[in-house]
Design a protein around this motif. Structure first.
Motif, short mmCIF file in Angstrom:
data_model
loop_
_atom_site.label_atom_id
_atom_site.label_comp_id
_atom_site.label_asym_id
_atom_site.label_seq_id
_atom_site.Cartn_x
_atom_site.Cartn_y
_atom_site.Cartn_z
N THR F 5 -14.06 -1.29 -22.51
CA THR F 5 -12.75 -1.14 -21.89
C THR F 5 -12.02 -0.59 -22.86
N GLU F 37 -13.23 0.14 -17.71
CA GLU F 37 -14.26 -0.59 -18.06
C GLU F 37 -15.61 0.34 -17.74
N THR F 83 -0.95 5.19 -3.43
CA THR F 83 -0.93 3.66 -3.81
C THR F 83 -1.66 3.46 -5.18
N GLU F 85 -3.99 1.25 -5.15
CA GLU F 85 -5.40 1.52 -5.03
C GLU F 85 -5.97 2.59 -5.00
N PHE F 86 -5.02 3.51 -4.41
CA PHE F 86 -5.80 4.81 -4.22
C PHE F 86 -5.97 5.68 -5.18
N GLN F 89 -9.03 4.78 -7.46
CA GLN F 89 -10.17 5.40 -7.08
C GLN F 89 -10.03 7.09 -7.55
N ARG F 115 -15.17 0.59 -13.71
CA ARG F 115 -14.04 -0.19 -13.12
C ARG F 115 -12.69 0.21 -13.53
N SER F 125 -1.50 -5.86 -9.79
CA SER F 125 -2.23 -4.70 -10.55
C SER F 125 -3.40 -4.39 -9.15
N ALA F 126 -3.98 -3.24 -9.38
CA ALA F 126 -5.04 -3.06 -8.46
C ALA F 126 -6.24 -2.22 -9.21
N SER F 127 -7.25 -2.46 -8.49
CA SER F 127 -8.45 -1.96 -9.25
C SER F 127 -9.71 -0.99 -8.15
N TYR F 128 -10.31 -0.02 -8.74
CA TYR F 128 -11.51 0.09 -8.00
C TYR F 128 -12.60 0.28 -8.71
N GLU F 129 -13.92 -0.14 -8.37
CA GLU F 129 -15.06 -0.36 -8.95
C GLU F 129 -16.01 0.36 -8.33
#
Lengths: 136, 136, 136, 136, 136, 136
Positions: F5, F37, F83, F85-86, F89, F115, F125-129
């Motif tokens: 990471t 990550e 956002t 989240e967006f 990604q 990730r 926080s927000a994430s996309y994996e």
């Protein structure tokens, strides 16, 4: 000015007296993550402010006296609110006494100030900083 | 010296004027995680530096005036760069005024210094610390 | 997979039964810094996993039921050790119920997993992660 | 008083001489996460304490001289223990020299104190703070 | 799924072989702040994933084998680069062995996965997660 | 499973469309502290998941396209809420493309998941994996 800071933690229960405390007048508890900063003007011949191993051990011993306790039942604190601020000073005073007993090693004699900070959450902390009385 | 610190955050847009700012001359933004430390020499009869509930509420109110705004359009800041340093002082000044209006409770009268720190990322922050004018 | 995480905290007192707990069998307490992660496969038309304002409010409401309490006296927990692991699951269950009541808004219907992490100090935490039952 | 703080890190090997160091007398190493705080009484016409881009670049350059090195083999440190405290002062001195060479820009002339803090783990740090000699 | 995470740290020296490592081919060092997460499907009759006191002691013992060492001189690692990723797996393997010896108590038999994360600075970390072989 | 990471940050302005956003419908901004990550089943002959120097450089390049910008004016994002989240990604997709172009080195071919987590404050926080499509 040089300083060294070490960290440990303690978990206690207590309640407060006084309307200013709102729901914290009920018996509750806290984890305090405790930072202790030792300050002195020069470093010694070894290149250090204080023996960090001893500092960690002394801090652990000081916190062990409070750890896993209901502070409302500790005779020494009777009639006092064991607020974060108050406990910062208590820990300061006990570290100072430990230093005078020699538990922190000879380097402690040159420490001029000690700052104790208790983090009670990710959004609140309190501290007490005082002089040790060492000649500066 | 005792102190209590509380944390909150604010999210704003702004741009800077001046070559020293490089790409930050463009309209961009920041999250500021804000730490406010209130310092006084003694704790009161309740064992506290300040009513922490009021401190949190007042900080939230001060930040609400800035939150979700484009600071380039705030008349009060016209002709000024709203740098992290500058905003730390703005927040200090507004907290001081709130204290004088009584919003921080009676304990605020004994607070001698206030330190405001704005963390703009995991690698940069700025702060302003000033006296409150309280007799010491 | 998308996720959104929000953080709050709670301060409680409790004691544990069982030799494995050593001194934690005494009445003590903890601050739990609580992270809740909501996971779903897609974001909605607004571009979000969940209404973060509602998520923060619901988490605060769930924690308020525990906050500033001696968990040894909470009838629902009678005969159980309110360990960090156990409390993570309690909070998960209550968030799930709040979502089903609609308190988290329509986006909650698409949340497939929720992970609740309680940090009890700078060196220890526990978590519970479970499925919500949302069709995936 | 205003301040700006920037963070970077450095990874080194070294050993210490002296019984006080126990197992740290063996060759080992450390990551130091380094915070440098620049303090001055006023902000300049741009609204800043110092050009933060230059501050970051200068800190990186100062740390690059130490990074990925065995400090036991650095002639300048011969006969000295390169403790965290000692290295904080070394970095202070080199930043001061960089400022005097103009590498930190004109704002550096008004910086009155610099505080260098090295975090050697999540539970220990050391710092050195000194005056720059700027008229105040 | 439940989990419990404990944190400790270790300070080592080493060097890497391979052009990809650039200046890290030189002898240098690192502090690794180590998080170990133990995961299991249910909590036991005491309400816990694992005896956290034993987990802390076992982690300390595993790290003590590496602490204050030059990993280039450890026979077991001859011919290998002791990268952060590699060390995460080494620690995983040793924790697994400790669990099988019973050092982590009976709860360890129900732990299904262990995740070991080594933070080498404020901006980089590596982890290894593996199954323990416990029936699930 | 191994992972590495790395962390960097980006500062942007934007506004959102939709009642769910409340005051965030106004032009405001954010600092996103970004963790990426990279996960793969084995480490390569050098003992690494990925060339961390390249990973840091590629992340910086991906963030530079967004940094110090008003995302409301970026044609690619027209009609979308940028956002957290967006954006997680978006960064995932660009890192994936960089990997396929070879910018992350040969190790990237074995990375199975990436990730991306964006911390927008100390409490959210927000994430996309997602999968990379690498054979596993």
């Amino acid at each position: 000015m040089f300083s060294v800071t070490v960290r440990d933690h303690v978990m206690i229960a207590h309640s407060f007296k006084g309307e200013v405390f709102g729901p914290a007048q009920r018996l509750h508890g806290a984890t305090y993550v405790v930072d202790v900063e030792f300050k002195r003007r020069t470093i010694d011949a070894d290149g250090i402010v204080i023996d960090i191993g001893r500092a960690i051990d002394v801090l652990r011993a000081v916190l062990a006296e409070l750890n896993y306790r209901n502070l409302d039942e500790v005779p020494e604190f009777a009639g006092r609110n064991t607020t974060t601020e108050f406990l910062a000073q208590v820990i300061f005073t006990r570290l100072l006494a430990a230093g005078r007993r020699g538990d922190l090693g000879p380097g402690a004699n040159a420490v001029e100030q000690i700052r104790v900070t208790l983090h009670e959450s990710h959004v609140a902390s309190a501290s007490y900083e005082g002089n040790t009385g060492a000649a500066s």
